[in-house]
Design a protein around this motif. Structure first.
Motif, mmCIF file in Angstrom:
data_model
loop_
_atom_site.group_PDB
_atom_site.id
_atom_site.type_symbol
_atom_site.label_atom_id
_atom_site.label_comp_id
_atom_site.label_asym_id
_atom_site.label_seq_id
_atom_site.Cartn_x
_atom_site.Cartn_y
_atom_site.Cartn_z
ATOM 1 N N PHE A 31 0.888 -1.290 -0.182
ATOM 2 C CA PHE A 31 0.018 0.019 -0.054
ATOM 3 C C PHE A 31 0.888 1.117 -0.051
ATOM 4 O O PHE A 31 1.862 1.259 0.412
ATOM 5 N N ASP A 32 0.362 2.328 -0.636
ATOM 6 C CA ASP A 32 0.739 3.712 -0.351
ATOM 7 C C ASP A 32 0.194 4.178 0.811
ATOM 8 O O ASP A 32 -1.012 4.473 0.895
ATOM 9 N N VAL A 33 1.143 4.918 1.925
ATOM 10 C CA VAL A 33 0.363 4.972 3.113
ATOM 11 C C VAL A 33 0.970 6.578 3.528
ATOM 12 O O VAL A 33 2.100 6.791 3.425
ATOM 13 N N LYS A 34 -0.146 7.217 4.031
ATOM 14 C CA LYS A 34 0.187 8.611 4.740
ATOM 15 C C LYS A 34 -0.384 8.454 6.221
ATOM 16 O O LYS A 34 -1.448 7.801 6.545
ATOM 17 N N THR A 35 0.236 9.326 6.934
ATOM 18 C CA THR A 35 -0.188 9.345 8.316
ATOM 19 C C THR A 35 -0.664 10.620 8.800
ATOM 20 O O THR A 35 -0.141 11.826 8.385
ATOM 21 N N ALA A 36 -1.633 10.763 9.796
ATOM 22 C CA ALA A 36 -1.863 11.930 10.463
ATOM 23 C C ALA A 36 -2.255 11.825 11.963
ATOM 24 O O ALA A 36 -2.584 10.936 12.378
ATOM 25 N N PHE A 37 -1.936 12.849 12.750
ATOM 26 C CA PHE A 37 -1.986 12.816 14.144
ATOM 27 C C PHE A 37 -3.282 13.143 14.653
ATOM 28 O O PHE A 37 -3.539 12.939 16.044
ATOM 29 N N ASP A 38 -4.056 14.084 13.948
ATOM 30 C CA ASP A 38 -5.187 14.658 14.425
ATOM 31 C C ASP A 38 -6.286 14.696 13.526
ATOM 32 O O ASP A 38 -5.838 14.453 12.250
ATOM 33 N N GLY A 39 -7.569 15.177 13.748
ATOM 34 C CA GLY A 39 -8.663 15.361 12.977
ATOM 35 C C GLY A 39 -8.411 16.395 11.902
ATOM 36 O O GLY A 39 -8.518 16.244 10.404
ATOM 37 N N GLU A 40 -7.906 17.666 12.230
ATOM 38 C CA GLU A 40 -7.607 18.687 11.269
ATOM 39 C C GLU A 40 -6.574 18.247 10.021
ATOM 40 O O GLU A 40 -6.777 18.642 8.782
ATOM 41 N N SER A 41 -5.460 17.626 10.613
ATOM 42 C CA SER A 41 -4.381 17.272 9.573
ATOM 43 C C SER A 41 -4.997 16.193 8.872
ATOM 44 O O SER A 41 -4.704 16.062 7.438
ATOM 45 N N ALA A 42 -5.691 15.368 9.235
ATOM 46 C CA ALA A 42 -6.427 14.189 8.546
ATOM 47 C C ALA A 42 -7.354 14.857 7.418
ATOM 48 O O ALA A 42 -7.466 14.358 6.196
ATOM 49 N N LEU A 43 -8.053 15.702 7.821
ATOM 50 C CA LEU A 43 -8.939 16.458 6.622
ATOM 51 C C LEU A 43 -8.268 17.244 5.735
ATOM 52 O O LEU A 43 -8.436 17.204 4.519
ATOM 53 N N ALA A 44 -7.050 17.628 6.076
ATOM 54 C CA ALA A 44 -6.184 18.344 5.036
ATOM 55 C C ALA A 44 -5.531 17.380 4.082
ATOM 56 O O ALA A 44 -5.579 17.548 3.067
ATOM 57 N N ALA A 45 -4.964 16.145 4.886
ATOM 58 C CA ALA A 45 -4.508 15.064 4.078
ATOM 59 C C ALA A 45 -5.433 14.651 3.149
ATOM 60 O O ALA A 45 -4.921 14.115 1.882
ATOM 61 N N VAL A 46 -6.657 14.310 3.561
ATOM 62 C CA VAL A 46 -7.687 13.638 2.496
ATOM 63 C C VAL A 46 -7.806 14.620 1.351
ATOM 64 O O VAL A 46 -7.694 13.930 0.135
ATOM 65 N N HIS A 47 -7.790 15.910 1.342
ATOM 66 C CA HIS A 47 -8.176 16.654 0.234
ATOM 67 C C HIS A 47 -6.921 16.699 -0.655
ATOM 68 O O HIS A 47 -6.957 16.993 -1.854
ATOM 69 N N SER A 48 -5.613 16.610 -0.203
ATOM 70 C CA SER A 48 -4.249 16.636 -0.872
ATOM 71 C C SER A 48 -3.948 15.310 -1.362
ATOM 72 O O SER A 48 -3.443 15.100 -2.467
ATOM 73 N N TYR A 49 -4.166 14.265 -0.454
ATOM 74 C CA TYR A 49 -3.741 12.817 -0.787
ATOM 75 C C TYR A 49 -4.786 11.946 -1.570
ATOM 76 O O TYR A 49 -4.200 11.006 -2.266
ATOM 77 N N GLN A 50 -6.066 12.097 -1.243
ATOM 78 C CA GLN A 50 -7.195 11.467 -1.867
ATOM 79 C C GLN A 50 -7.079 9.988 -1.669
ATOM 80 O O GLN A 50 -7.003 9.287 -2.659
ATOM 81 N N PRO A 51 -6.953 9.544 -0.314
ATOM 82 C CA PRO A 51 -6.872 8.362 -0.130
ATOM 83 C C PRO A 51 -8.113 7.333 -0.498
ATOM 84 O O PRO A 51 -9.345 7.822 -0.713
#
Length: 228
Positions: A31-51
Motif C-alpha cells: 500500500f501507499d501510506v500516509k499518516t496524520a496525528f489529529d482530525g484537522e491534519s487528517a482532513l487536510a491530508a484527505v483533500h491533498s492525498y485523496q486516499p
C-alpha cells in the motif's frame, strides 16, 4: 496474493506507536501510506492525498474521528472509512455507523483482521483497484477484462463484461433497467430499454442460467445476482 500497489491508505491516530506499526505493515503489503496525528491534519491530508481508505481513530484531541467521518460523508468523499474504537465504547461504534462509517474495529486488534477488512472494503467500494476479485463462483480479472464462472472463462464482449461485473460486484442489490442503462451505457435512456434484456439474455446463456437462478429477475424492479 492481492496486488495493492497504487492503493492509498490514510492512517489517523494520535498514538505514534500504532501509526508506526500499521504504516510498516501496510507498506510491506504494497500500500501507499500516509499518516496524520489529529482530525484537522487528517482532513487536510484527505483533500491533498485523496486516499481510497482511511483508518480513523475515534478518540483524538481537538477534532475527533466522528467529526472527521461526518464531514467527509457530508462532502460525499469517495473513501472507505474504517473507525477504530476503544474495546468497550459501543456508543462510538453505533455513532460512527450512523454517520456513515463503512466499518469499525475495536482496539486491540490483529493486523491480519485489519488487512482483511481493508480488502473487503476495496472489493465493495473500489473493485477495479484489485486485479482479481473473487466473489462466490465468479473471478473477475479487471486487468484482462475477463470473468470466469466456476473456473471457466466466459468469453464476454466488452459490454457483457461491464454488465456482469456490475451485477456481481453489486450482488444482493436490485439494479433497475434505468440504473443499468445509466451506468453501462452512460446516458439517460428515454426510449425502449429492451437492450438490457438482450444483454441479460446473452449473459444467462453463457452462464448456463436457464432457470434464472444466477441472474434473478424481480418483476417491476430489475435484476439481482445472489451469491452463496
Amino acid at each position: 496474493m492481492e496486488s495493492f500497489n497504487g492503493i492509498r491508505v490514510l492512517l489517523v491516530d494520535d498514538e505514534p506507536h500504532i501509526l508506526q506499526f500499521l504504516e510498516l505493515g501496510l507498506r510491506n503489503e504494497g500500500f501507499d501510506v500516509k499518516t496524520a496525528f489529529d482530525g484537522e491534519s487528517a482532513l487536510a491530508a484527505v483533500h491533498s492525498y485523496q486516499p481510497h481508505v482511511i483508518i480513523l481513530d475515534v478518540m483524538m484531541p481537538g477534532t475527533d474521528g466522528l467529526t472527521v467521518c461526518r464531514r467527509l460523508k457530508e462532502e460525499e468523499a469517495d473513501i472507505a472509512i474504517i473507525m477504530l474504537t476503544a474495546k468497550d465504547e459501543i456508543d462510538d461504534r453505533v455513532k460512527g455507523l450512523l454517520i456513515g462509517a463503512d466499518d469499525y474495529m475495536a482496539k486491540p486488534f490483529s493486523f491480519e483482521e485489519l488487512l482483511a477488512r481493508i480488502q473487503a472494503r476495496l472489493r465493495n467500494q473500489f473493485p477495479s483497484l484489485l486485479g482479481e476479485i473473487r466473489l462466490g463462483p465468479f473471478v473477475i480479472d479487471d486487468r484482462k477484462k475477463e470473468i470466469a464462472f466456476r473456473g471457466e472463462a466466459l468469453g464476454l464482449s466488452p459490454t457483457e463484461y461491464k454488465l456482469l461485473k456490475l451485477l456481481v460486484t453489486k450482488h444482493g442489490t436490485v439494479l433497475s433497467k434505468t440504473n443499468i442503462l445509466n451506468i453501462i451505457w452512460n446516458y439517460d435512456f428515454g426510449g425502449e430499454d429492451n437492450i438490457v434484456e438482450v444483454y441479460i439474455r446473452s449473459l444467462r446463456e453463457k452462464l448456463g442460467d436457464k432457470e434464472h437462478r444466477i441472474i434473478r429477475t424481480l418483476r417491476g424492479a430489475g435484476y439481482r445476482v445472489d451469491l452463496p
